[in-house]
Motif scaffolding. Structure first.
Motif, PDB file in Angstrom:
ATOM      1  N   LYS A 341       0.674  -1.349   0.139  1.00 20.34           N
ATOM      2  CA  LYS A 341       0.133  -0.141   0.193  1.00 20.34           C
ATOM      3  C   LYS A 341       0.584   1.021  -0.420  1.00 20.34           C
ATOM      4  O   LYS A 341       0.553   2.227   0.347  1.00 20.34           O
ATOM      5  CB  LYS A 341      -0.624   0.461   1.599  1.00 20.34           C
ATOM      6  N   ASP A 342       1.742   1.555  -0.336  1.00 18.67           N
ATOM      7  CA  ASP A 342       2.928   2.408  -1.191  1.00 18.67           C
ATOM      8  C   ASP A 342       2.576   2.845  -1.601  1.00 18.67           C
ATOM      9  O   ASP A 342       3.769   2.636  -2.936  1.00 18.67           O
ATOM     10  CB  ASP A 342       4.686   1.868  -0.448  1.00 18.67           C
ATOM     11  N   TRP A 343       1.496   3.704  -2.001  1.00 15.43           N
ATOM     12  CA  TRP A 343       0.681   4.197  -3.433  1.00 15.43           C
ATOM     13  C   TRP A 343       2.241   4.924  -4.391  1.00 15.43           C
ATOM     14  O   TRP A 343       1.675   4.825  -5.583  1.00 15.43           O
ATOM     15  CB  TRP A 343      -0.599   4.828  -3.260  1.00 15.43           C
ATOM     16  N   GLU A 344       2.755   5.776  -3.598  1.00 14.63           N
ATOM     17  CA  GLU A 344       3.119   7.307  -4.561  1.00 14.63           C
ATOM     18  C   GLU A 344       4.983   6.094  -5.216  1.00 14.63           C
ATOM     19  O   GLU A 344       4.915   6.540  -6.829  1.00 14.63           O
ATOM     20  CB  GLU A 344       4.260   7.829  -3.018  1.00 14.63           C
ATOM     21  N   THR A 345       5.302   4.774  -4.324  1.00 21.14           N
ATOM     22  CA  THR A 345       5.813   4.601  -4.827  1.00 21.14           C
ATOM     23  C   THR A 345       5.877   3.257  -6.297  1.00 21.14           C
ATOM     24  O   THR A 345       6.383   3.044  -7.336  1.00 21.14           O
ATOM     25  CB  THR A 345       6.833   3.188  -4.197  1.00 21.14           C
ATOM     26  N   ALA A 346       3.808   2.933  -5.762  1.00 18.18           N
ATOM     27  CA  ALA A 346       3.893   2.469  -7.598  1.00 18.18           C
ATOM     28  C   ALA A 346       3.413   3.325  -8.092  1.00 18.18           C
ATOM     29  O   ALA A 346       3.200   2.886  -9.791  1.00 18.18           O
ATOM     30  CB  ALA A 346       2.128   1.797  -6.374  1.00 18.18           C
ATOM     31  N   GLN A 347       2.730   4.428  -8.017  1.00 19.76           N
ATOM     32  CA  GLN A 347       2.625   4.900  -9.079  1.00 19.76           C
ATOM     33  C   GLN A 347       3.883   5.718  -9.623  1.00 19.76           C
ATOM     34  O   GLN A 347       3.756   5.693 -11.192  1.00 19.76           O
ATOM     35  CB  GLN A 347       1.709   6.297  -8.786  1.00 19.76           C
ATOM     36  N   GLN A 348       5.300   5.543  -9.023  1.00 20.47           N
ATOM     37  CA  GLN A 348       6.017   6.732  -9.862  1.00 20.47           C
ATOM     38  C   GLN A 348       6.399   4.510 -10.845  1.00 20.47           C
ATOM     39  O   GLN A 348       6.558   4.898 -11.653  1.00 20.47           O
ATOM     40  CB  GLN A 348       7.055   6.291  -8.635  1.00 20.47           C
ATOM     41  N   ALA A 349       6.102   3.414 -10.304  1.00 20.09           N
ATOM     42  CA  ALA A 349       7.249   2.716 -10.933  1.00 20.09           C
ATOM     43  C   ALA A 349       6.549   2.312 -11.764  1.00 20.09           C
ATOM     44  O   ALA A 349       6.726   2.153 -13.309  1.00 20.09           O
ATOM     45  CB  ALA A 349       6.917   1.362  -9.828  1.00 20.09           C
ATOM     46  N   LYS A 350       4.766   2.125 -11.783  1.00 19.26           N
ATOM     47  CA  LYS A 350       3.698   1.981 -13.273  1.00 19.26           C
ATOM     48  C   LYS A 350       4.310   2.900 -14.239  1.00 19.26           C
ATOM     49  O   LYS A 350       4.337   2.682 -15.161  1.00 19.26           O
ATOM     50  CB  LYS A 350       2.251   1.768 -13.016  1.00 19.26           C
ATOM     51  N   ARG A 351       4.418   4.613 -13.993  1.00 14.25           N
ATOM     52  CA  ARG A 351       4.604   5.249 -14.668  1.00 14.25           C
ATOM     53  C   ARG A 351       5.720   5.549 -15.367  1.00 14.25           C
ATOM     54  O   ARG A 351       5.895   5.053 -16.546  1.00 14.25           O
ATOM     55  CB  ARG A 351       5.490   6.468 -14.367  1.00 14.25           C
ATOM     56  N   ARG A 352       7.192   3.967 -15.225  1.00 10.45           N
ATOM     57  CA  ARG A 352       8.705   4.030 -15.393  1.00 10.45           C
ATOM     58  C   ARG A 352       7.804   2.539 -16.625  1.00 10.45           C
ATOM     59  O   ARG A 352       8.435   2.988 -17.438  1.00 10.45           O
ATOM     60  CB  ARG A 352       9.631   3.880 -14.730  1.00 10.45           C
ATOM     61  N   VAL A 353       7.413   1.690 -16.035  1.00 10.13           N
ATOM     62  CA  VAL A 353       7.015   0.597 -17.278  1.00 10.13           C
ATOM     63  C   VAL A 353       6.312   1.913 -19.143  1.00 10.13           C
ATOM     64  O   VAL A 353       6.849   0.885 -19.515  1.00 10.13           O
ATOM     65  CB  VAL A 353       6.315  -0.195 -16.393  1.00 10.13           C
ATOM     66  N   GLU A 354       5.383   2.047 -18.048  1.00  6.28           N
ATOM     67  CA  GLU A 354       4.641   2.914 -18.641  1.00  6.28           C
ATOM     68  C   GLU A 354       5.076   4.184 -20.333  1.00  6.28           C
ATOM     69  O   GLU A 354       5.165   3.619 -21.711  1.00  6.28           O
ATOM     70  CB  GLU A 354       3.291   3.512 -18.644  1.00  6.28           C
ATOM     71  N   ASP A 355       6.566   4.735 -19.244  1.00  8.66           N
ATOM     72  CA  ASP A 355       7.084   5.243 -20.247  1.00  8.66           C
ATOM     73  C   ASP A 355       7.657   5.341 -20.677  1.00  8.66           C
ATOM     74  O   ASP A 355       8.467   5.302 -22.273  1.00  8.66           O
ATOM     75  CB  ASP A 355       7.557   7.142 -19.302  1.00  8.66           C
ATOM     76  N   THR A 356       8.492   3.702 -20.687  1.00 10.50           N
ATOM     77  CA  THR A 356       9.662   3.123 -20.995  1.00 10.50           C
ATOM     78  C   THR A 356       8.604   2.507 -22.419  1.00 10.50           C
ATOM     79  O   THR A 356       9.689   2.494 -23.501  1.00 10.50           O
ATOM     80  CB  THR A 356      10.178   2.022 -20.306  1.00 10.50           C
TER      81      THR A 356
END
Length: 409
Positions: A341-356
């Motif tokens: 439930k670390d939502w900030e880290t989850a959102q950042q990691a998800k953005r990295r996958v999608e941006d890449t």
């Protein structure tokens, strides 16, 4: 360049790189749906409604970007795969062991119902990135040594291909589908285009199997339910089944209401569609019965508690054998953060996958390269549906396995 190389090149520390390489496997969706219950916030319905405030009715939601707080900690590839390799009974093997064509068709219908897993309002899996794969095997106690391989073979539109073969050489399944969700103001309807083709090799029979659609109701009462009609056709035997996943089951005096998880249908000869051989009735999350009209005999066709009531979570058996494009690796850091439930880290990691993934697509386009799937060929037929065919005749054993279950048969 491998998908994992692209993702780990964007992390800033060794800890982040290690997290990005983690293989994260989460419990499959079963009757209890406990994984989503653990993540569900108290005001989920209001938060879901707020997502659609600026979405126009009729919009295609295939690439709708959800915040990580609305994601299940797994990819859509994993959900499709779980419907095949996570089961408490060897339903695919039972299809191959049927004593006659009618029994085999009934077993295929039961297997088809088993892939209908309880949808969860307010949560969705990750949209797979192009080239993402998912490779899992069952042990001999669960599914008779079934090997399953999925690949995201197209991103726009999203198309997923699945190939499964068993160790006995009796079953071959090819599943190519493309979800098409649309927003209709008070609801989201997700039609699933494409078909499943199940071959029972020893009997030289091929079954073409459709899929129900998913209805997400926002008003007046938020809910998720499977709906629509499904056909199961075997040209070799001349037998066919039609199933209807009902949105509502009529209650006393014919008024709406009742239970939205009912399934009804019949089995008949394709050449004589008016001559019903068997009637099918029940609830896909409980029991479905089959009544033989010739004898009047009623038997249990499908028992959801046995099939999807207590499912084992896949485990890594060979870490070195896990592909860099494996779903559980590509989204590993995101899933880890969601589980914590670390939502900030989850959102950042998800953005990295999608941006890449977007940058990868742009670089490929700049070079004039056309994406080619690794494990499947892909084409579109005259009706507009996508067709996927595996490049190999069989699927090899996977480094990720589903442990045997005590309820397996």
């Amino acid at each position: 360049m491998y998908l994992l190389d692209l993702f780990t090149n964007n992390v800033e520390s060794e800890d982040e790189a290690e997290a990005a390489c983690a293989v994260v496997l989460t419990p499959p969706l079963s009757l209890e749906g406990g994984l989503a219950a653990e993540l569900r916030p108290a005001n989920l319905a209001q938060r879901v409604l707020s997502l659609f405030l600026n979405v126009r009715p009729g919009s295609d939601l295939s690439h709708f970007q959800l915040p990580a707080t609305f994601n299940l900690p797994k990819s859509q590839l994993q959900l499709y795969g779980e419907g095949v390799y996570c089961a408490g009974e060897d339903l695919l093997g039972r299809c191959a062991r049927g004593r006659d064509s009618l029994e085999r068709l009934a077993c295929v219908v039961a297997w088809s119902i088993s892939t209908t897993r309880p949808p969860i309002f307010g949560f969705a899996p990750y949209n797979p990135v192009l080239g993402e794969t998912h490779h899992v095997s069952t042990t001999s106690g669960c599914g008779g040594g079934l090997n399953v391989l999925l690949e995201q073979v197209s991103h726009r539109p999203p198309v997923t291909a699945l190939h499964a073969t068993d160790a006995r050489g009796e079953v071959r399944l090819v599943w190519c589908q493309s979800p098409a969700p649309r927003f209709h103001g008070a609801s989201v309807e997700a039609a699933v285009r494409g078909a499943r083709e199940l071959r029972l090799l020893r009997h030289a029979e091929t079954y073409v199997i459709g899929c129900p659609g998913l209805l997400i109701r926002l008003f007046p009462s938020p809910a998720c339910e499977w709906s629509g009609d499904v056909r199961v056709v075997c040209a070799e035997s001349g037998l066919e089944a039609q199933l209807s996943y009902c949105r509502t089951r009529r209650s006393f005096l014919g008024f709406g209401g009742g239970d939205a998880r009912c399934v009804r249908g019949r089995i008949f000869r394709s050449a004589e569609p008016g001559d019903t051989l068997c009637e099918i009735d029940g609830f896909w999350d409980r029991q479905v019965t089959r009544r033989d009209l010739a004898t009047g005999e009623v038997s249990v066709l499908y028992d959801a508690q046995r099939a999807i009531g207590d499912l084992a979570t896949p485990v890594v058996q060979d870490r070195k054998g896990v592909s860099a494009s494996e779903s559980a690796v590509v989204w590993g850091e995101v899933s880890n953060a969601i589980l914590k439930k670390d939502w900030e880290t989850a959102q950042q990691a998800k953005r990295r996958v999608e941006d890449t993934a977007r940058r990868f697509a742009k670089e490929r386009n700049d070079r004039g390269e056309v994406w080619t799937p690794k494990h499947f060929s892909l084409s579109q037929n005259k009706s507009g549906d996508w067709e996927c065919w595996p490049l190999e005749d069989s699927v090899p054993p996977a480094p990720i396995v589903v442990p045997s279950s005590s309820s397996s048969s």
